[in-house]
Scaffold this motif. Structure first.
Motif, PDB file in Angstrom:
ATOM      1  N   TYR A 265       0.784  -1.097  -0.076  1.00 10.00           N
ATOM      2  CA  TYR A 265      -0.112   0.108  -0.123  1.00 10.00           C
ATOM      3  C   TYR A 265       0.826   1.393  -0.024  1.00 10.00           C
ATOM      4  CZ  TYR A 265      -4.733  -1.971   0.539  1.00 10.00           C
ATOM      5  OH  TYR A 265      -5.847  -2.437   0.267  1.00 10.00           O
ATOM      6  N   PHE A 266       2.126   1.343   0.819  1.00  5.40           N
ATOM      7  CA  PHE A 266       2.890   2.284   0.877  1.00  5.40           C
ATOM      8  C   PHE A 266       3.403   2.784  -0.686  1.00  5.40           C
ATOM      9  CE2 PHE A 266       7.210   4.387   1.263  1.00  5.40           C
ATOM     10  CZ  PHE A 266       6.949   5.283   2.029  1.00  5.40           C
ATOM     11  N   HIS A 267       4.029   1.595  -1.259  1.00  4.97           N
ATOM     12  CA  HIS A 267       4.482   1.894  -2.589  1.00  4.97           C
ATOM     13  C   HIS A 267       3.219   2.222  -3.465  1.00  4.97           C
ATOM     14  CE1 HIS A 267       8.591   0.989  -1.787  1.00  4.97           C
ATOM     15  NE2 HIS A 267       8.267  -0.520  -1.581  1.00  4.97           N
ATOM     16  N   PHE A 268       2.334   2.224  -3.409  1.00  3.02           N
ATOM     17  CA  PHE A 268       1.019   2.300  -4.576  1.00  3.02           C
ATOM     18  C   PHE A 268       0.230   3.604  -4.119  1.00  3.02           C
ATOM     19  CE2 PHE A 268      -3.510   1.667  -5.857  1.00  3.02           C
ATOM     20  CZ  PHE A 268      -3.157   1.440  -7.057  1.00  3.02           C
ATOM     21  N   VAL A 269       0.055   3.877  -2.788  1.00  3.33           N
ATOM     22  CA  VAL A 269      -0.718   4.984  -2.509  1.00  3.33           C
ATOM     23  C   VAL A 269       0.224   6.220  -2.435  1.00  3.33           C
ATOM     24  CG1 VAL A 269      -2.432   6.005  -0.683  1.00  3.33           C
ATOM     25  CG2 VAL A 269      -2.598   3.618  -1.384  1.00  3.33           C
ATOM     26  N   VAL A 270       1.146   6.185  -1.598  1.00  3.10           N
ATOM     27  CA  VAL A 270       2.099   7.406  -1.285  1.00  3.10           C
ATOM     28  C   VAL A 270       2.583   8.122  -2.378  1.00  3.10           C
ATOM     29  CG1 VAL A 270       3.909   8.318  -0.100  1.00  3.10           C
ATOM     30  CG2 VAL A 270       2.550   6.586   1.140  1.00  3.10           C
ATOM     31  N   PRO A 271       3.075   7.360  -3.300  1.00  5.24           N
ATOM     32  CA  PRO A 271       3.542   8.136  -4.666  1.00  5.24           C
ATOM     33  C   PRO A 271       2.628   8.907  -5.175  1.00  5.24           C
ATOM     34  CG  PRO A 271       4.559   6.017  -4.535  1.00  5.24           C
ATOM     35  CD  PRO A 271       3.540   5.865  -3.517  1.00  5.24           C
ATOM     36  N   PHE A 272       1.230   8.440  -5.692  1.00  2.42           N
ATOM     37  CA  PHE A 272       0.381   9.178  -6.526  1.00  2.42           C
ATOM     38  C   PHE A 272      -0.341  10.065  -5.654  1.00  2.42           C
ATOM     39  CE2 PHE A 272       1.374   5.298  -8.995  1.00  2.42           C
ATOM     40  CZ  PHE A 272       1.563   6.068 -10.149  1.00  2.42           C
TER      41      PHE A 272
END
Length: 392
Positions: A265-272
């Protein structure tokens, strides 16, 4: 008696209505699975009825929405000992979609590289990030098509050498996930640098931004790999004797499973999230600055002007968020995955997650007047080099 799943798989054994088939000591099945045996004493066969979240002959594997892989989605869709023409419609259409994504990604990645290979496009760090992102986008679609055909070939040919299966299991999926996460974070670095340049204004140091970008590009793969250590350690082959197949699975405890979910979730949600909020900050902050210095237009007019002037920032961020939202929504709605019940739902979300990498030229270059000029200049330069080669 036969116990059937909704995926049309069955486990059968002779039924005697006078006997109880539930195991006395349920030590064979894991994660709350119901243990059944063909006879109370000296049984010949034993099987487990798994809860929705688990699969495997002992219910030892867990399927989670956010961590879906191509193996999970096509595990029960590919028919063994069959050619591609004899496969299900899901497999045939998946092959078609992957070929289309590959061609689009290859063209977009090459065109983007032409733009950001130009030195004028790399006067600040964002150009360095986007050049590496162009290379990564080509690697992503290449790994995707290799992964698909590897899965298809190995699942349809059960007699493949086990060492080949292990290499594919340990290498292909981690590399694909590494490149996807790198693409997400590189786009995020672009957004962060643009926001900093607006914040600092004329004090923005271009030389320092290029230096930071080079360091980030060098360190980013190792940081992402460090967060994926669990996957590299716990990924292995599993022999399914009932299905007579060999699966590539992750073996880990529930505590590690929670950690993997948080990391994914961190790699998926935080960047965008950072990408989107950075674009909004750029537009609102510039509008406020110009409203304070120019009294001719009010704040609303300045805001609309800035949206129009910096539309390439907001367009790229919104498009990225929209393309990745379906997979994120699916992962939230389904804590447990039975992909074969809704194959089109999960496959569409999975394929959509590759669109940002496949359309990097459309997302970052076409909305920008400056990058479009650099692209035209790169095409002219490339054409001149080609003409000189032809004359020689």
């Amino acid at each position: 008696m036969c116990l059937c799943t909704e995926e049309h798989h069955s486990n059968c054994f002779p039924l005697d209505h006078q006997l109880s088939f539930i195991c006395e000591d349920n030590v064979y099945c894991e994660n709350g699975g119901t243990c059944l045996q063909d006879r109370p004493m000296c049984f010949y066969s034993i099987l487990c009825v798994c809860n929705d979240c688990f699969f495997g002959d002992r219910c030892q594997f867990y399927a989670k929405g956010i961590g879906l892989t191509l193996d999970d989605l096509l595990r029960y869709e590919i028919r063994p000992n069959s050619t591609l023409n004899d496969q299900s419609l899901v497999v045939k259409l998946s092959a078609t979609f992957i070929m289309i994504i590959f061609l689009i990604g290859l063209i977009n990645g090459f065109l983007s590289y032409l733009v950001f290979h130009n030195r004028d496009s790399r006067k600040v760090g964002s150009g360095i990030y986007l050049r590496l992102s162009s290379i990564i986008s080509i690697l992503i679609v290449t790994m995707l098509i290799i992964k698909f055909w590897f899965i298809t070939y190995t699942y349809t040919n059960p007699l493949i050498n086990r060492n080949i299966l292990r290499i594919g299991c340990l290498v292909l999926e981690p590399l694909l996930r590494l490149f996807l996460n790198m693409s997400n974070w590189l786009n995020t670095c672009v957004a962060i640098e643009r926001a900093i340049s607006v914040l600092q204004g004329i004090n923005f140091n271009k030389k320092r931004s290029r230096c930071i970008a080079r360091w980030v590009c060098c360190l980013l793969p190792f940081i992402i790999l460090g967060s994926m250590t669990y996957e590299l350690i716990n990924r292995d082959l599993f022999d399914d004797h009932e299905e007579q197949r060999v699966w590539c699975v992750l073996r880990y405890s529930q505590s590690i499973e929670r950690y993997t979910t948080i990391v994914q979730y961190f790699h998926f949600v935080v960047p965008f999230s950072i990408n989107l909020f950075s674009a909004l900050y750029i537009i609102v902050n510039i509008a406020r600055q110009r409203t304070a210095t120019r009294t001719k237009f009010n704040y609303r007019q300045q805001l609309l002007n800035q949206i129009n002037e910096h539309k390439q920032l907001i367009i790229s961020s919104i498009v990225l968020a929209i393309l990745l939202f379906p997979r994120f929504l699916i992962s939230l709605l389904s804590t447990c995955v039975k992909a074969s019940r809704n194959p089109w739902l999960y496959l569409s979300g999975y394929f959509l997650s590759f669109f940002p990498s496949s359309f990097i030229f459309v997302i970052f270059v076409l909305p920008s007047t400056f990058y479009k000029k650099q692209f035209k200049q790169s095409i002219i330069t490339l054409r001149q080099r080609f003409m000189r080669m032809m004359r020689q």
